[in-house]
Motif scaffolding. Structure first.
Motif, PDB file in Angstrom:
ATOM      1  N   ARG A 388       0.815  -1.210   0.000  1.00 58.82           N
ATOM      2  CA  ARG A 388       0.000   0.000   0.000  1.00 58.82           C
ATOM      3  C   ARG A 388       0.848   1.260   0.000  1.00 58.82           C
ATOM      4  NH1 ARG A 388      -5.763  -0.304   2.840  1.00 58.82           N
ATOM      5  NH2 ARG A 388      -6.375  -2.413   2.284  1.00 58.82           N
ATOM      6  N   VAL A 389       0.207   2.358  -0.331  1.00 60.97           N
ATOM      7  CA  VAL A 389       0.786   3.695  -0.240  1.00 60.97           C
ATOM      8  C   VAL A 389       0.105   4.398   0.924  1.00 60.97           C
ATOM      9  CG1 VAL A 389       1.107   5.906  -1.397  1.00 60.97           C
ATOM     10  CG2 VAL A 389       1.194   3.775  -2.725  1.00 60.97           C
ATOM     11  N   ASN A 390       0.875   4.880   1.869  1.00 64.14           N
ATOM     12  CA  ASN A 390       0.310   5.562   3.034  1.00 64.14           C
ATOM     13  C   ASN A 390       0.423   7.073   2.866  1.00 64.14           C
ATOM     14  OD1 ASN A 390      -0.395   3.199   4.538  1.00 64.14           O
ATOM     15  ND2 ASN A 390       1.773   2.940   5.048  1.00 64.14           N
ATOM     16  N   ALA A 391      -0.684   7.751   3.089  1.00 58.56           N
ATOM     17  CA  ALA A 391      -0.712   9.208   2.980  1.00 58.56           C
ATOM     18  C   ALA A 391      -1.245   9.797   4.274  1.00 58.56           C
ATOM     19  CB  ALA A 391      -1.576   9.642   1.803  1.00 58.56           C
ATOM     20  N   GLU A 392      -0.741  10.966   4.623  1.00 53.37           N
ATOM     21  CA  GLU A 392      -1.172  11.657   5.835  1.00 53.37           C
ATOM     22  C   GLU A 392      -1.995  12.903   5.535  1.00 53.37           C
ATOM     23  OE1 GLU A 392       2.248  10.741   9.082  1.00 53.37           O
ATOM     24  OE2 GLU A 392       2.870  12.048   7.417  1.00 53.37           O
ATOM     25  N   VAL A 393      -2.211  13.173   4.240  1.00 52.84           N
ATOM     26  CA  VAL A 393      -3.002  14.324   3.817  1.00 52.84           C
ATOM     27  C   VAL A 393      -4.118  13.829   2.912  1.00 52.84           C
ATOM     28  CG1 VAL A 393      -3.006  16.515   2.568  1.00 52.84           C
ATOM     29  CG2 VAL A 393      -1.049  15.894   4.001  1.00 52.84           C
ATOM     30  N   ALA A 394      -5.338  14.309   3.153  1.00 51.59           N
ATOM     31  CA  ALA A 394      -6.488  13.926   2.338  1.00 51.59           C
ATOM     32  C   ALA A 394      -7.011  15.128   1.567  1.00 51.59           C
ATOM     33  CB  ALA A 394      -7.592  13.351   3.211  1.00 51.59           C
ATOM     34  N   VAL A 395      -7.350  14.898   0.303  1.00 53.34           N
ATOM     35  CA  VAL A 395      -8.032  15.882  -0.538  1.00 53.34           C
ATOM     36  C   VAL A 395      -9.490  15.456  -0.625  1.00 53.34           C
ATOM     37  CG1 VAL A 395      -8.167  16.931  -2.827  1.00 53.34           C
ATOM     38  CG2 VAL A 395      -5.938  16.276  -1.886  1.00 53.34           C
ATOM     39  N   LEU A 396     -10.406  16.299  -0.189  1.00 50.45           N
ATOM     40  CA  LEU A 396     -11.817  15.946  -0.206  1.00 50.45           C
ATOM     41  C   LEU A 396     -12.434  16.243  -1.569  1.00 50.45           C
ATOM     42  CD1 LEU A 396     -13.228  16.970   3.279  1.00 50.45           C
ATOM     43  CD2 LEU A 396     -11.910  14.957   2.589  1.00 50.45           C
ATOM     44  N   HIS A 397     -13.219  15.269  -2.026  1.00 50.95           N
ATOM     45  CA  HIS A 397     -13.840  15.369  -3.352  1.00 50.95           C
ATOM     46  C   HIS A 397     -15.197  14.691  -3.294  1.00 50.95           C
ATOM     47  CE1 HIS A 397     -14.773  14.656  -7.518  1.00 50.95           C
ATOM     48  NE2 HIS A 397     -14.536  13.364  -7.420  1.00 50.95           N
ATOM     49  N   ASP A 398     -16.184  15.295  -3.957  1.00 51.56           N
ATOM     50  CA  ASP A 398     -17.529  14.725  -3.962  1.00 51.56           C
ATOM     51  C   ASP A 398     -18.203  15.046  -5.286  1.00 51.56           C
ATOM     52  OD1 ASP A 398     -19.968  13.583  -3.038  1.00 51.56           O
ATOM     53  OD2 ASP A 398     -20.696  15.587  -2.553  1.00 51.56           O
ATOM     54  N   TRP A 399     -18.725  14.007  -5.937  1.00 50.30           N
ATOM     55  CA  TRP A 399     -19.382  14.216  -7.234  1.00 50.30           C
ATOM     56  C   TRP A 399     -20.649  15.041  -7.104  1.00 50.30           C
ATOM     57  CZ3 TRP A 399     -15.830  10.334  -7.045  1.00 50.30           C
ATOM     58  CH2 TRP A 399     -15.044  10.143  -8.185  1.00 50.30           C
ATOM     59  N   HIS A 400     -21.411  14.873  -6.038  1.00 51.58           N
ATOM     60  CA  HIS A 400     -22.659  15.627  -5.890  1.00 51.58           C
ATOM     61  C   HIS A 400     -22.377  17.129  -5.800  1.00 51.58           C
ATOM     62  CE1 HIS A 400     -25.288  12.038  -4.958  1.00 51.58           C
ATOM     63  NE2 HIS A 400     -24.065  11.532  -4.883  1.00 51.58           N
ATOM     64  N   SER A 401     -21.319  17.483  -5.113  1.00 48.47           N
ATOM     65  CA  SER A 401     -20.936  18.891  -5.054  1.00 48.47           C
ATOM     66  C   SER A 401     -20.520  19.398  -6.431  1.00 48.47           C
ATOM     67  CB  SER A 401     -19.789  19.071  -4.053  1.00 48.47           C
ATOM     68  OG  SER A 401     -19.418  20.420  -3.971  1.00 48.47           O
ATOM     69  N   TRP A 402     -19.790  18.564  -7.169  1.00 48.60           N
ATOM     70  CA  TRP A 402     -19.383  18.917  -8.533  1.00 48.60           C
ATOM     71  C   TRP A 402     -20.609  19.143  -9.406  1.00 48.60           C
ATOM     72  CZ3 TRP A 402     -15.796  15.146 -11.757  1.00 48.60           C
ATOM     73  CH2 TRP A 402     -15.418  15.765 -12.953  1.00 48.60           C
ATOM     74  N   TRP A 403     -21.570  18.220  -9.329  1.00 47.99           N
ATOM     75  CA  TRP A 403     -22.785  18.361 -10.135  1.00 47.99           C
ATOM     76  C   TRP A 403     -23.513  19.654  -9.802  1.00 47.99           C
ATOM     77  CZ3 TRP A 403     -24.450  12.753  -8.549  1.00 47.99           C
ATOM     78  CH2 TRP A 403     -23.713  11.822  -9.283  1.00 47.99           C
ATOM     79  N   ALA A 404     -23.684  19.911  -8.515  1.00 48.18           N
ATOM     80  CA  ALA A 404     -24.427  21.107  -8.120  1.00 48.18           C
ATOM     81  C   ALA A 404     -23.677  22.383  -8.501  1.00 48.18           C
ATOM     82  CB  ALA A 404     -24.696  21.090  -6.619  1.00 48.18           C
ATOM     83  N   GLY A 405     -22.364  22.375  -8.322  1.00 49.05           N
ATOM     84  CA  GLY A 405     -21.570  23.569  -8.589  1.00 49.05           C
ATOM     85  C   GLY A 405     -21.376  23.890 -10.051  1.00 49.05           C
ATOM     86  N   SER A 406     -21.707  22.934 -10.929  1.00 45.26           N
ATOM     87  CA  SER A 406     -21.529  23.178 -12.365  1.00 45.26           C
ATOM     88  C   SER A 406     -22.825  23.579 -13.049  1.00 45.26           C
ATOM     89  CB  SER A 406     -20.961  21.923 -13.035  1.00 45.26           C
ATOM     90  OG  SER A 406     -21.838  20.820 -12.885  1.00 45.26           O
ATOM     91  N   GLN A 407     -23.799  24.034 -12.269  1.00 47.54           N
ATOM     92  CA  GLN A 407     -25.093  24.433 -12.830  1.00 47.54           C
ATOM     93  C   GLN A 407     -24.932  25.566 -13.844  1.00 47.54           C
ATOM     94  OE1 GLN A 407     -27.308  27.067  -9.783  1.00 47.54           O
ATOM     95  NE2 GLN A 407     -25.925  25.836  -8.529  1.00 47.54           N
ATOM     96  N   GLU A 408     -25.977  25.754 -14.631  1.00 47.83           N
ATOM     97  CA  GLU A 408     -25.912  26.741 -15.726  1.00 47.83           C
ATOM     98  C   GLU A 408     -25.760  28.171 -15.197  1.00 47.83           C
ATOM     99  OE1 GLU A 408     -28.774  24.711 -19.081  1.00 47.83           O
ATOM    100  OE2 GLU A 408     -29.685  25.310 -17.179  1.00 47.83           O
ATOM    101  N   ALA A 409     -26.493  28.515 -14.167  1.00 50.06           N
ATOM    102  CA  ALA A 409     -26.496  29.887 -13.650  1.00 50.06           C
ATOM    103  C   ALA A 409     -25.670  29.924 -12.371  1.00 50.06           C
ATOM    104  CB  ALA A 409     -27.927  30.346 -13.389  1.00 50.06           C
ATOM    105  N   ARG A 410     -24.436  30.354 -12.490  1.00 49.73           N
ATOM    106  CA  ARG A 410     -23.552  30.410 -11.322  1.00 49.73           C
ATOM    107  C   ARG A 410     -22.698  31.671 -11.419  1.00 49.73           C
ATOM    108  NH1 ARG A 410     -21.438  26.318 -14.833  1.00 49.73           N
ATOM    109  NH2 ARG A 410     -19.171  26.366 -15.146  1.00 49.73           N
ATOM    110  N   PRO A 411     -22.052  32.054 -10.342  1.00 51.50           N
ATOM    111  CA  PRO A 411     -21.344  33.337 -10.352  1.00 51.50           C
ATOM    112  C   PRO A 411     -20.263  33.455 -11.424  1.00 51.50           C
ATOM    113  CG  PRO A 411     -21.647  32.589  -8.105  1.00 51.50           C
ATOM    114  CD  PRO A 411     -22.090  31.466  -8.985  1.00 51.50           C
ATOM    115  N   SER A 412     -19.598  32.329 -11.753  1.00 55.53           N
ATOM    116  CA  SER A 412     -18.533  32.414 -12.754  1.00 55.53           C
ATOM    117  C   SER A 412     -18.382  31.068 -13.449  1.00 55.53           C
ATOM    118  CB  SER A 412     -17.201  32.808 -12.104  1.00 55.53           C
ATOM    119  OG  SER A 412     -16.150  32.748 -13.048  1.00 55.53           O
ATOM    120  N   THR A 413     -18.551  31.071 -14.752  1.00 59.67           N
ATOM    121  CA  THR A 413     -18.296  29.845 -15.512  1.00 59.67           C
ATOM    122  C   THR A 413     -16.807  29.586 -15.657  1.00 59.67           C
ATOM    123  OG1 THR A 413     -18.391  31.049 -17.620  1.00 59.67           O
ATOM    124  CG2 THR A 413     -20.449  30.059 -16.808  1.00 59.67           C
ATOM    125  N   ARG A 414     -15.968  30.542 -15.254  1.00 63.33           N
ATOM    126  CA  ARG A 414     -14.525  30.342 -15.304  1.00 63.33           C
ATOM    127  C   ARG A 414     -14.049  29.437 -14.164  1.00 63.33           C
ATOM    128  NH1 ARG A 414     -11.225  34.409 -14.346  1.00 63.33           N
ATOM    129  NH2 ARG A 414      -9.593  33.426 -15.595  1.00 63.33           N
TER     130      ARG A 414
END
Length: 663
Positions: A388-414
């Motif tokens: 195994r590879v052991n890591a002490e730092v985690a990057v949080l990621h969630d598809w539901h947040s990605w889906w919601a945050g990529s909506q058509e009307a948002r503050p910045s498409t950039r």
């Protein structure tokens, strides 16, 4: 596990594209290249079932036997990703429709409507017969279900499936209307028949409806996978694992939910050879896939030996690059390295997509490198397979947040979610910090630092999980525009969840100030890019960096309260790298090898320390003073004091005690 203490190596083998007399030559070349396994049958439905109900297994019988005779294992695929033309012709209801209502016809691949009962019936039938025939064949090593599930369907049967899914989620129409906020624009549904997929509309579509349709689509495709998975399991020994191949960092599937239902997590990785940070992208996908696998070994189901055929400009991999990225995946936990495909096609849409055996044949540069990779995997196998590879730092990621945050009307498409995540992972990668990806609701207690590049949507469970982690002494670094919405994409009071505002020392979120192209924010020692926010700090919070000038003058750019940091902008790469490295160091996180030159990556897997050089100029890596001799598993060379690294070099260093002692 793919197999105990094994590193599998090979690629997609599509022999139906070639005369049968070529098969013997393929086997000879596979043995020369050190190939241990091949994937068969991925797109073979029309070959196996040329007409409804027919079964043509003779050619596959001969191939399975041929592979077994020569000691080459088979990853056998169900062919259901690419239905034959007759299925769409006889049963047009099996063809998906796009959001404009247009039929997606046969003539390519993935032309199946996931909710179609007819498609599912035919897919189950061919899978049943395939599994019954080959489930106990001695060549079988793994089942590969479908391929790159990526179909969206807005047709009538999908609409019925969507309504059933919504009934199960909300029970009543009143609850659905509340969750979707249908009071806005007179969208209230009076009957379930009023509810449809988010097809093409006159203007902006309901974001909550779009979010739920994303969820439904992922679940509907997952139902297809599970149905075929269960069929092949019934006909196979318990030790034969079942997988399907994810596309890298793709928006269409909830990878966390899917990974829980696989025996082995597999991914297709295609970094751009022209991207100077292609190695970082490869590392990020490896870290994400290992995270989905719960830290267990994972599989590269596809990668290119050279060029692909779908970019605007398709550059081949430079000499040594395929080897570097292949061994980089092994260093980050992969126990199987496969390519698409074994022999480069002479016809069809992918004839310019490289193969392990390219158009140049056995004499080609690509095949020479393929042979070297196979030989080196055999050398690494005794020391790294299953570790195994052991890591002490985690990057949080969630598809539901990605889906919601990529909506058509948002503050910045950039603001592109995957670009923000990649920027944060790059900062950690360049700082030499090994990372895992983790779901925001998963147990985080094993990590010293948790980073949140951007999670626009956070469930109550995720927020409570972060607070519990912080109360336990963990350090959190959070990026902008996070914790804004709840599970229904409803903006939380105050523009950010109150619990998070307290955690990070934010008194008030006055407004969001996305930046125009070319704009930046002066934050003193660095410049902020892409985004900024009008915040005021709580009295007990420390303003680590403040905006200078403009509308946000003196307002926080980096805010800290105790062990929690909040970034209201995206710092330029060097500043983000320094900030995250400082937080990690303060938490006691130590890189596998500190002080590395730029472009050199160090990863420890088990007791083996991998050094990977992503540059072309020769450099020297200094080892810690007093380090006992380390032996390179790939060459047998011993090093003390320093290690010279040439162009795209890889060394796999191990101490005298090998995998059973410290390296």
């Amino acid at each position: 596990m793919t197999a105990p203490d094994r590193l599998l190596y090979g690629g997609d083998y599509n022999p139906e594209q070639w005369p049968e007399e070529v098969w013997a030559e393929d086997v000879r070349l596979m043995k020369t290249a050190g190939v241990t396994s091949v994937t068969l049958g991925v797109f073979s439905w029309a070959k196996l079932e040329p007409r409804p109900g027919a079964r043509e297994f003779g050619w596959l019988d001969r191939l399975m036997d041929l592979m077994h005779l020569h000691g080459i294992g088979v990853v056998l695929a169900t062919p259901t990703a690419s239905p034959p033309p007759w299925l769409g012709r006889l049963h047009p209801e099996t063809l998906p429709r796009d959001e404009n209502g247009q039929t997606v016809w046969w003539g390519s691949r993935q032309q199946f409507a996931h909710s179609s009962s007819t498609y599912r019936r035919y897919a189950a039938a061919i899978t049943e017969d395939l599994a019954r025939r080959y489930g106990r064949h001695p060549a079988l090593r793994m089942w590969h279900i479908n391929n790159e599930y990526c179909t969206f369907d807005y047709g009538d049967e999908a609409a019925r499936g969507f309504r059933d899914w919504l009934r199960a989620r909300y029970t009543t129409l009143d609850a659905l209307n509340e969750a979707w906020g249908t009071a806005f624009w007179s969208q209230r549904a009076d009957t379930w028949e009023d509810v449809i997929p988010p097809r093409r509309a006159q203007y902006l579509r309901n974001p909550a409806q779009v979010l739920d349709f994303r969820r439904f689509t992922s679940d509907a495709l997952l139902e297809c996978f599970v149905a075929e998975r269960d069929i092949v399991r019934r006909h196979s020994p318990a030790h034969i694992p079942v997988t399907t191949n994810f596309m890298p960092f793709w928006i269409g599937q909830d990878g966390w939910a899917w990974a829980e239902r696989e025996d082995v997590v597999s991914v297709d990785i295609y970094p751009d050879p022209g991207d100077p940070l292609g190695g970082q992208y490869n590392a990020m996908i490896g870290d994400m896939t290992r995270g989905q696998a719960g830290g267990r070994p994972w599989t590269v189901m596809e990668q290119a030996a050279g060029a692909v055929n779908w970019r605007e400009v398709n550059r081949p991999k430079s000499r040594g690059l395929n080897r570097l990225w292949s061994l980089q995946s092994v260093a980050r936990g992969a126990d199987a390295i496969f390519h698409f495909q074994w022999r480069q096609s002479r016809q069809g849409a992918e004839k310019f997509h490289s193969g392990m055996v390219g158009h140049a044949g056995e004499e080609g540069r690509a095949f020479a490198e393929v042979k070297r990779i196979g030989a080196e995997l055999a050398l690494l196998e005794p020391e790294v397979a299953g570790t195994r590879v052991n890591a002490e730092v985690a990057v949080l990621h969630d598809w539901h947040s990605w889906w919601a945050g990529s909506q058509e009307a948002r503050p910045s498409t950039r603001v592109v979610y995957e670009d923000v995540v990649r920027a944060w992972h790059r900062a950690l990668w360049e700082a030499g910090t090994t990372t895992d990806f983790a779901h925001p609701e998963h147990d985080l207690s094993a990590y010293k630092v948790v980073v949140v590049p951007q999670l626009y949507l956070l469930t109550d469970a995720a927020i409570e999980n972060l607070l519990a982690y912080a109360r336990g002494g963990g350090r959190i670094v959070c990026g902008f525009f996070s914790g804004v919405a709840d599970v229904d994409d409803r903006v939380r009071p105050g523009g950010m969840d109150a619990r998070l505002r307290e955690l990070f020392g934010i008194r008030t979120v006055h407004d969001w100030w996305p930046l125009e192209p070319g704009d930046s924010v002066d934050c003193g020692e660095f410049r902020g890019t892409l985004w900024s926010e009008e915040l005021t700090a709580a009295p007990d919070a420390e303003v680590v960096a403040a905006c200078r000038g403009g509308e946000l003058d003196c307002l926080p750019a980096v805010l800290r309260r105790g062990r929690a940091w909040y970034l209201s902008t995206l710092p330029e790469p060097s500043a983000l790298r320094t900030l995250l490295a400082d937080v990690a160091a303060d938490a006691g996180v130590r890189p596998p090898l500190p002080g590395l030159p730029a472009g050199v990556e160090a990863v420890r897997r088990g007791e083996v320390l991998f050094l990977l050089h992503h540059g072309r100029d020769e450099i020297v890596v200094e080892l810690p003073p007093g380090q006992r001799p380390l032996r390179d598993l790939l060459t047998g060379a011993e090093y003390t004091g320093s290690v010279p690294l040439g162009r795209f070099a890889v060394v796999a260093l191990r101490g005298e005690r090998g995998r059973h002692g410290a390296a």
